[in-house]
Each structure stands twice: as structure tokens, then as C-alpha cells.
Design a protein around this motif. Structure first.
Motif: not given
Length: 446
Positions: A361-374
Motif C-alpha cells: 500500500f501507499t497508505k493504510r486505512a485501518v488499524k489492528v483490532g478493527q472490524t471491517v465489512k466486505q
């Protein structure tokens, strides 16, 4: 004496005075309704192109009883600038801090004025305060003017309206109805899907949405072929007859390499096959759209940088730097970091069995422990780490073992609920028929 004076006047003058006297007598004794009829008759007899003086008198009995609350108010527009607040805008217009407070407290909806964004529009009706103004006792509080009304359209369909009253300000939200009209798009791919979608009149967002609907079955980065075609029915939104944007895709069909996939949108917002099977799988086939694969899954690949045989346990998707990368499925972020080999990278865990990895990635948009949706954006394509060019490296693991993301069997989502199936089948039948008719019309036209 008057009689003798008239007698000595020239004959033409005497006839003129006699005629004038008859006219006065007729006006005095002529009935009112006949007078109105005569007036209308005379208007009909006026000559075209000739100017006539008209005197209009309005008596108290003829005045209109106008509801001032709903009368038209002349409003001046103001474009919100960066750094503007309601207090700052009101101060610039000569309104007092007390007016700002009263307006902001008019209702819960009025608090939207504290969340205005640059380029939003305000419409204001402001007048000079009179000396005997009892309604707004602010003559010594920094404001020289009085706010009659404020309109703030905060969406295409909703406008906050604040109006002055005897005890302060009243607030309401005016809502406009959206009319939904069906639009159609059809295309045949000759170069790539994006160009075909544009030629079919689809917006950029609609092209992405269409790819998302079939993204569980078709790899749009690798599997699209010349001659593939699509047929789509979508909503066009209108307010008071004016086009304001696009709604949802309600039905779509995509033929890829001879296989035809059909999707019908139901009231739950999800897409199903005409038989009621979910179009949605637990994972997207590819987490990024519309470019090409630079390197496939290959256990015997020669590493382009290290120049040695090293298994390539994922798929490399090439796209423009900054292209959003989506989570392939619902999950939890178990790693979000940077190292010199992987660059900026994100790892997701999907239940106990599945794991996906996203590298460079050039940039990340999430952090460890975060829940994400499809479909949620988790980062942006780049060229960080040990790479020869910008791309996304995507890996798919089942029970800890790397599998080819493009060919691995993906678990399916649940079908439509049994209690909804009969209703859905009726809707699906109508929409499939609608698409078929449109396709026939377009084929005949071409």
C-alpha cells in the motif's frame, strides 16, 4: 346668472357642457353591476397598440387576506467559506450574538447549522431594525439588523427553514419527494469494460457498482473478454422534474466468456439470482477493479528483484497509485504495519478458517483490532517495500495454506429467506422480462 352665461357661449361650447352634464348624471344613476359590465365591454373594444391610462383603486373590502407565514420571502444567498461559523456569518450580516443563539436553539434540527461545510448555501432574509422594534430587543447588543428567515438546504431533498416569530424563531424541515424513473444501459465489450460502460451512458459510480454486483463470480481484472456484454436497469432520481442523480441498480445481466449471470435487487438491498440464490459470496474474487494482473499465483516463480526461484503465493494487480483496495470479506484486522519487504500492508482474519493479505500500500486505512465489512476500503495501492513497480499483492489462505485467489472455491452466502421467496420470485420475473424487452429493442435499433 349661470343660465345667462351659458346662453351667451358659442353653440359648440354649449353642446359640450350639455353632453358633460348628461355623462355625470348617467354615472350617478347607473347601477353598479351595469357599470362593471360596461367597463369590461370597453376593455374588449380597446384598439391594439394604443396606450390608455388606467386608474386602479383598491378599497379595504377588496384587499387580499395573505397568510404571512406562507407568503413569498425574498432571500439572499450566501456560500459558506472555510472557517465560517454561524456566529461569524451572522456578525458579517449585522446580526447580533443573541440572534445566533436563538436560531441555533430553535430546534434539534437547527443544530445542523453548526455542522455546515464549505460551499454549502444559506438563504437569508434580513432587514434593518426599526426604532420601535419590540420583538428583538438587541439594539445595544451588537446587531443592527433583524433576521426574518433562514433557509439551509442540507441535502437534495431536505431544507431547514427557520422563521421569526413573536417569541423567537420557529424551525421546520421541508422535504421534497423523489421521483424514481428507470434508466437502461447496454453494452458490448470491444476493448475493456470501463470503456464499454462509458459508451453505454453509465456514470463512473454505476460502472463500479455493476462490477461489484458480479465481482463474486467474475474477475474484472483478468477474465473480461472481447464480445462480453451486459444489460443493466437502474434508477434515475428527479425532484420537481429536475434530474438530481442516480439511485440503485435494480436488475443486471452480464455475459462473460459464454456464461450469463443475472442479478435482481430485493427490498433488503441485496442482489440474488432469479431463483433466489445470493449473488454475494463470503469473499470478493478480486479486491480491486479494472486493471490487469502482472503476476499470477505461481509456486515456481523467478523473483524479479532477488533473481531466484521463490514461490509467488498470491496475485499481483496493477492499477493507478492511490486506487482504493477493498476488504475481500467481513473480518478483523490482525496486522496493519510496514516493513522493507511488504511495505505498508494489512492482514485480515475471516473467522477461524480464512485469512487474506494485502501488500505494498501507499497508505493504510485501518488499524489492528478493527472490524471491517466486505467492500470496505482498507488501503490504497502503491509501490512500497521490495517491488519493481506499483501494484497490489493479494494472498488468500485456507487453514493457513496459500491458495490461488482466482480459482479457490469461495463459500456462498445464505439464499433469500424462505418467507420472502414467493414475493421475490414475482419481482424477479417482472424484472427479467423488463430487461429482455429492452435488450430486444436495442438489438432492433442497432
Amino acid at each position: 346668472m349661470i343660465h345667462n352665461t351659458i346662453k351667451h357661449l358659442p353653440k359648440p361650447h354649449r353642446f359640450a357642457l350639455l353632453f358633460l352634464g348628461l355623462v355625470v348624471l348617467s354615472l350617478v344613476f347607473w347601477p353598479a353591476d351595469r357599470s362593471e359590465a360596461s367597463r369590461a365591454l370597453n376593455i374588449m373594444e380597446l384598439e391594439v397598440g394604443v396606450k390608455y391610462p388606467v386608474e386602479i383603486r383598491i378599497t379595504p373590502s377588496e384587499s387580499l387576506d395573505i397568510d404571512t407565514q406562507h407568503a413569498d420571502i425574498e432571500l439572499s444567498s450566501y456560500t459558506v467559506k472555510r472557517g465560517d461559523t454561524l456566529a461569524k456569518i451572522f456578525s458579517n450580516f449585522g446580526l447580533s450574538p443573541q440572534t445566533t443563539f436563538k436560531v441555533s436553539q430553535a430546534s434539534e434540527d437547527a443544530k445542523r447549522l453548526t455542522r455546515m461545510k464549505p460551499n454549502d448555501l444559506l438563504y437569508l432574509s434580513i432587514e434593518e431594525k426599526s426604532n420601535d422594534d419590540k420583538g428583538d430587543k438587541l439594539s445595544n447588543s451588537g446587531g443592527s439588523k433583524h433576521l426574518n428567515a433562514l433557509h439551509y438546504p442540507f441535502s437534495n431533498t431536505e431544507t431547514l427553514i427557520i422563521t421569526a416569530s413573536d417569541d423567537g424563531y420557529n424551525s421546520e424541515v421541508e422535504t421534497k419527494n423523489i421521483d424514481r424513473v428507470l434508466g437502461f444501459g447496454q453494452g458490448v465489450i470491444t476493448s475493456n469494460f470501463w470503456n464499454a460502460g462509458t459508451a453505454a451512458g453509465l456514470s463512473d459510480n454505476k460502472i463500479m457498482e455493476l462490477a461489484g454486483i458480479f465481482g463474486w463470480d467474475i474477475d474484472f481484472a483478468q477474465e473480461i473478454r472481447e464480445g462480453d456484454d451486459f444489460n443493466v436497469v437502474y434508477e434515475e432520481l428527479y425532484i420537481d422534474g429536475e434530474f438530481v442523480g442516480y439511485g440503485d441498480i435494480v436488475a443486471a445481466e452480464f455475459t462473460n466468456q459464454g456464461d450469463t449471470y443475472t442479478a435482481i435487487r430485493y427490498t433488503d438491498g441485496r442482489y440474488y439470482t432469479p431463483e433466489g440464490r445470493s449473488m454475494r459470496k463470503s469473499f470478493l474474487r478480486a479486491p480491486i477493479n479494472f486493471k490487469y494482473v502482472s503476476s499470477n499465483f505461481n509456486p515456481r516463480r523467478l523473483h524479479p528483484v532477488q533473481k531466484r526461484i521463490k514461490p509467488h503465493r498470491g496475485v499481483d494487480y496493477v492499477a493507478k497509485i492511490g486506487t482504493p483496495v477493498m476488504a475481500a470479506g467481513d473480518g478483523k484486522v490482525i496486522k496493519s504495519g510496514y516493513d522493507r519487504f511488504n511495505g505498508h500492508h494489512v492482514f485480515l482474519q475471516h473467522g477461524e478458517k480464512y485469512q487474506t493479505k494485502y501488500l505494498h500500500f501507499t497508505k493504510r486505512a485501518v488499524k489492528v483490532g478493527q472490524t471491517v465489512k466486505q467492500g470496505q476500503v482498507i488501503g490504497y495501492l502503491g509501490g512500497t517495500g521490495m517491488v519493481t513497480g506499483a501494484h497490489l499483492h493479494y494472498e488468500f489462505l485456507v487453514d493457513g495454506v496459500h491458495r490461488n485467489p482466482r480459482t479457490v472455491a469461495l463459500p456462498k452466502a445464505e439464499p433469500i429467506e424462505a418467507k420472502e421467496k414467493i414475493k421475490f420470485l414475482e419481482i424477479a420475473k417482472r424484472k427479467v422480462t423488463l430487461m429482455g424487452k429492452h435488450k430486444q429493442i436495442m438489438l432492433a435499433k442497432n
